[in-house]
Design a protein around this motif. Structure first.
Motif: not given
Lengths: 120, 107
Positions: A4, A8, A18, A114, A116
């Motif tokens: 991934q 962010e 993503v 990931t 966020v």
């Protein structure tokens, strides 16, 4: 494996996209689901896409804000979430599963996640 | 929508047996999967389709699913089993995956 994109940080109202790049298996023989993990809500399913034909299914809660797309040439699946809110702050995972439709096969391969963060 | 209820925490001594429950309406009609989540790591499936043991998971892990309760059992618990555990089903009525609220197993 599923690799991934990096973390962010976004402001409320913005969008995030993503990516999830697959390797080591026949890409078009599986589907990909997206799941997020939050401290308050636990694990939550967001949607599914077939890597064969791009068919999609979305969770009712986010169906109007999320879009899953696929690029077969790069073996990459994308998850875009729009109109971000603070409660979208979460660790987002892509995960390999059923090809034809969600709910048949178990989640057997996960991306690394990931983060966020949505903050003003 | 379909709801799965898990206890927030389970505490167990090393070498003993931990049982994590997942309660849902007539859950025995659905296939239940269990995931282990450690900090900083991706989830790992430890039991699939109610009772199946995935490759690489020690046989100390087992599962059952009867009436309204699915149970993950960890025998001879080790320190490395300390993690959050989530149950999951596919809700065909709502056309959505549903996860339990998660149980922290403390050794």
């Amino acid at each position: 494996q599923l690799l991934q994109s990096g973390g962010e940080v976004k402001k409320p109202g913005a969008s995030v996209k993503v990516s999830c790049e697959a390797s080591g298996y026949t890409f078009t023989s599986y589907g990909i689901s997206w799941v997020r993990l939050t401290p308050g809500q636990g694990l939550e399913w967001l949607g599914w896409i077939s890597a064969y034909n791009g068919n999609t299914r979305y969770a009712q809660k986010v169906h109007d804000r999320v879009t899953l797309t696929i690029d077969k040439s790069t073996r990459t699946v994308y998850m875009e979430l729009r109109s971000l809110r603070s409660d979208d702050t979460a660790l987002y995972f892509c995960v390999r599963e059923s090809l034809a439709e969600p709910g048949i096969d178990v989640f057997d391969l996960w991306g690394q996640g990931t983060m966020v963060t949505v903050s003003s | 929508s379909y709801v799965l209820t898990q206890p927030p925490s389970v505490s167990v001594a090393p070498g003993k047996t931990a049982r994590v429950t997942c309660v849902g309406d007539n859950i025995e009609t659905k296939s239940v999967h269990w995931f282990q989540l450690r900090p900083g790591q991706a989830p790992v499936v430890v039991i699939s389709y109610d009772t199946d043991l995935p490759s690489g998971i020690p046989p100390r892990f087992s599962g059952s699913n009867f009436r309204n309760t699915a149970t993950l059992t960890i025998s001879e618990v080790e320190a490395g089993d300390e993690a959050d555990y989530f149950c999951q089903v596919w809700d065909s009525s709502g056309q959505s995956y549903v996860f339990g609220s998660g149980t922290r197993v403390t050794v």
